[in-house]
Design an enzyme around this catalytic site. Structure first.
Site, short mmCIF file in Angstrom:
data_model
loop_
_atom_site.label_atom_id
_atom_site.label_comp_id
_atom_site.label_asym_id
_atom_site.label_seq_id
_atom_site.Cartn_x
_atom_site.Cartn_y
_atom_site.Cartn_z
N ASP A 90 0.85 -1.20 0.00
CA ASP A 90 0.00 0.00 0.00
C ASP A 90 0.89 1.25 0.00
OD1 ASP A 90 0.90 -0.29 2.60
OD2 ASP A 90 -1.01 0.26 3.53
N SER A 91 2.21 1.05 0.11
CA SER A 91 3.16 2.15 -0.09
C SER A 91 3.07 2.66 -1.53
CB SER A 91 4.58 1.69 0.23
OG SER A 91 4.91 0.51 -0.47
N GLU A 142 8.33 -4.33 11.11
CA GLU A 142 8.74 -3.02 10.62
C GLU A 142 9.27 -2.15 11.75
OE1 GLU A 142 6.11 -1.15 7.84
OE2 GLU A 142 7.22 0.74 7.86
N ASP A 182 -1.07 -6.14 -0.39
CA ASP A 182 -1.16 -5.47 0.90
C ASP A 182 -2.57 -4.90 1.06
OD1 ASP A 182 0.09 -4.67 3.22
OD2 ASP A 182 1.20 -3.00 2.31
N LYS A 186 -1.46 -9.49 2.82
CA LYS A 186 -0.80 -9.05 4.05
C LYS A 186 -1.70 -8.04 4.72
CE LYS A 186 2.94 -6.11 4.06
NZ LYS A 186 2.40 -4.99 4.86
N GLU A 223 -1.94 -5.40 8.40
CA GLU A 223 -1.26 -4.85 9.56
C GLU A 223 -2.07 -5.14 10.83
OE1 GLU A 223 -0.55 -0.65 9.02
OE2 GLU A 223 0.52 -0.95 7.13
#
Ligand SMILES: Nc1nc(=O)c2c([nH]1)NC[C@@H]1CN(c3ccc(C(=O)N[C@@H](CCC(=O)O)C(=O)O)cc3)CN21
Ligand SMILES: CC(C)C(=O)C(=O)O
Ligand SMILES: [Mg+2]
Length: 260
Positions: A41-42, A178, A80, A109, A111
């Site tokens: 998502d970056s 991270e 993501d 993925k 978070e």
């Protein structure tokens, strides 16, 4: 590459993951033999021009997951899950993870830790492999109050170790750590039997991940301590485009050999 192969690499061979958001970059990563391609998502920061990952939508992510799959037909691709695509309800999380699989991802993925146990368990039960992400989680930027190293305080470290164990029990095949302080990332890595993949988390994780733009130096204004630039793509590209401009202006391009 597949999920059991990735898990078996723990303790034997370091796992290498990098981000790609488009077909040509995916091709480069596949040809370089990168183990896992992450459509992060970056995307928001590095391609769409947002100043965080928060604005990124499922619609935007899906376009890029499909592009990456078209560029890397054999790669293991992790999609993501963006902010608000899994936080509202288990049902929405399943639906959105399923859309990523239909778009060509091999896994998703997300978070977070224990708060997503129910969702993660259901995803795995219906055939969607899940990668965890602990430590600094950029989608929680507004709660945490900045880009900060995690695991320094004792209770933060304990929580991290617990969340890693809970994620492992829930069935994730790997966990991104991270910006976790190195000795804590090492302890997490030694505690769980699935691989950890670090970014800014030191030398002892089972694998490493970097953002493509940071590897090649495409963001001239972003150089976090944990990243290593292997080339200066911004300067190289700037030079190439400037030369093209100069050659058109001074009439040296196109030349004889470029005409029909
Ligand atoms: N290009 C890029 N690379 C990344 O690693 C990345 C993204 N984008 N976007 C999504 C998240 C956000 N990330 C970030 C963003 C900023 C810092 C940062 O400012 N780091 C500073 C301070 C760290 C500290 O507080 O000690 C550094 O010097 O590393 C770190 C990670 C990691 N992710
Ligand atoms: C930095 C990696 C782990 C990520 O989540 C992303 O690129 O979005
Ligand atoms: Mg991300």
């Amino acid at each position: 590459m597949n999920v059991p192969k990735i898990v078996k690499m723990k303790g034997k061979e370091k796992i290498v993951m990098a981000t790609a958001y488009d077909a040509p970059t995916a091709r480069i990563l596949q040809d370089a033999g990168i183990d896992i391609i992450l459509v992060g998502d970056s995307l928001g920061n590095n391609v769409l021009g947002y100043d965080s990952t928060i604005p990124v939508t499922m619609e935007e992510m899906l376009i890029h997951v499909k592009a990456v799959r078209r560029g890397a037909d054999n790669a293991f691709i992790v999609a993501d899950m963006p902010f608000l695509s899994y936080g509202v309800s288990v049902e929405e999380g399943i639906k959105n993870a399923g859309l990523f699989m239909k778009a060509g991802a091999n896994a998703v993925k997300l978070e977070g830790g224990r708060e997503f146990s129910e969702l993660i368990g259901k995803l795995i039960s219906i055939g969607i492999p899940v990668m965890g992400h602990l430590g600094f989680t950029p989608q929680s930027l507004n709660v945490v109050g900045g880009y900060k190293v995690r695991g320094k305080a004792t209770e933060e470290k304990e929580r991290l170790l617990e969340d890693a164990s809970i994620l492992e029990e829930t069935g994730v095949f790997s966990i991104v750590l991270e910006m976790v302080i190195e000795n804590v990332a090492k302890e997490v890595t030694e505690t769980i039997s699935i691989p950890t993949i670090g970014i800014g988390s030191g030398r002892y994780c089972d694998g490493q991940v970097l953002v493509f733009h940071d590897i090649v130096g495409l963001n001239p204004d972003f150089k976090p301590k944990f990243a290593k630039r292997y080339m200066n793509a911004y300067e190289e590209m700037l030079k190439a485009v400037s030369q093209f401009k100069d050659e058109v202006k001074n009439r040296t391009f196109p030349a004889e050999e470029h005409k029909f």
